[in-house]
Design an enzyme around this catalytic site. Structure first.
Site, mmCIF file in Angstrom:
data_model
loop_
_atom_site.group_PDB
_atom_site.id
_atom_site.type_symbol
_atom_site.label_atom_id
_atom_site.label_comp_id
_atom_site.label_asym_id
_atom_site.label_seq_id
_atom_site.Cartn_x
_atom_site.Cartn_y
_atom_site.Cartn_z
ATOM 1 N N CYS A 1 73.069 20.781 96.084
ATOM 2 C CA CYS A 1 74.487 20.636 96.416
ATOM 3 C C CYS A 1 74.917 21.776 97.339
ATOM 4 C CB CYS A 1 75.306 20.660 95.119
ATOM 5 S SG CYS A 1 77.066 20.464 95.366
ATOM 6 N N LEU A 2 75.712 21.448 98.334
ATOM 7 C CA LEU A 2 76.211 22.479 99.249
ATOM 8 C C LEU A 2 77.111 23.479 98.534
ATOM 9 C CD1 LEU A 2 76.957 20.276 102.391
ATOM 10 C CD2 LEU A 2 74.961 21.733 101.959
ATOM 11 N N GLN B 1 85.174 19.965 98.232
ATOM 12 C CA GLN B 1 84.222 21.040 98.536
ATOM 13 C C GLN B 1 84.692 21.930 99.680
ATOM 14 O OE1 GLN B 1 80.737 18.085 98.392
ATOM 15 N NE2 GLN B 1 79.784 20.065 97.924
ATOM 16 N N HIS C 1 82.078 14.952 92.298
ATOM 17 C CA HIS C 1 82.928 16.026 92.840
ATOM 18 C C HIS C 1 84.401 15.653 92.754
ATOM 19 C CE1 HIS C 1 80.138 19.000 94.351
ATOM 20 N NE2 HIS C 1 79.437 18.074 94.964
ATOM 21 N N HIS D 1 76.690 11.376 93.060
ATOM 22 C CA HIS D 1 76.796 12.841 93.111
ATOM 23 C C HIS D 1 78.134 13.239 93.743
ATOM 24 C CE1 HIS D 1 75.150 16.996 93.961
ATOM 25 N NE2 HIS D 1 76.131 16.924 94.845
ATOM 26 N N GLU D 2 78.456 12.636 94.884
ATOM 27 C CA GLU D 2 79.705 12.977 95.588
ATOM 28 C C GLU D 2 80.925 12.506 94.796
ATOM 29 O OE1 GLU D 2 79.633 15.109 97.908
ATOM 30 O OE2 GLU D 2 77.467 14.985 98.184
ATOM 31 N N GLY E 1 75.813 14.767 102.119
ATOM 32 C CA GLY E 1 77.065 14.278 101.557
ATOM 33 C C GLY E 1 78.023 15.429 101.339
#
Length: 174
Positions: free
Chosen positions: A94-95, A51, A140, A136-137, A46
């Site tokens: 997480c990225l 991000q 962000h 989660h996304e 995701g």
């Protein structure tokens, strides 16, 4: 299509609240294509536009396993509602917080309303890993990272670990 740089903590843009998208057009689809390429290149499942430094309410996801056909999903201006009362712990990563993983509890079922890649309205129920990932996304888009759910000590350690990893990458690149 291009692979973009993924912002990592403590980059202040990750704490910004993303702005709604007015319409799905070719420019937005190009952004979503870049996001998908970036996510795949980083072995993620995701990615939110913030991000990669774009404060728009856009998310891409693909929960297909490595041996399955890609199954990308696109969310423009997503809205979550009707969370279940049942919380499920999942180990999240997480990225934007590379190499850090920790357990977060989230509702195991949630309603998702958004526009898709073509601007069509979508209304569906997400469960299990799909529910966790979209929440989660979605965080962000509100300037929240999964480490914000952790204790202050764990959060500070996570940020320090990422700084150390990024510093080592910069040193290797030089």
């Amino acid at each position: 299509m291009a692979i973009r740089e993924i912002r990592t903590v403590p980059d202040p843009i990750l704490k910004e609240v993303s702005q709604p998208v007015e319409k799905v057009d070719d420019d937005l689809r190009a952004l979503m294509d870049d996001m998908l390429d970036t996510m795949y290149a980083a072995d993620g499942i995701g990615l939110a536009a913030i991000q990669i430094g774009v404060p728009k309410r856009v998310i891409v996801m693909d929960l297909a396993k490595p041996d399955e056909e890609p199954a990308p999903k696109f969310f423009v201006n997503p809205v979550l509602s009707d969370p279940s009362d049942t919380l499920q712990p999942y180990e999240e990563g997480c990225l934007s917080v590379p190499t850090v993983f920790d357990e977060v509890e989230r509702p195991d079922r949630i309603r998702v309303q958004s526009m898709d890649y073509d601007g069509n309205q979508v209304d569906e129920i997400a469960e299990g890993m799909y529910a966790v990932c979209i929440q989660h996304e979605m965080d962000h888009l509100e300037g929240v990272l999964f480490i914000d759910y952790l204790s202050r000590l764990k959060r500070n350690r996570a940020v320090q670990k990422v700084k150390k990893v990024e510093k080592a990458k910069d040193k290797d690149a030089a």
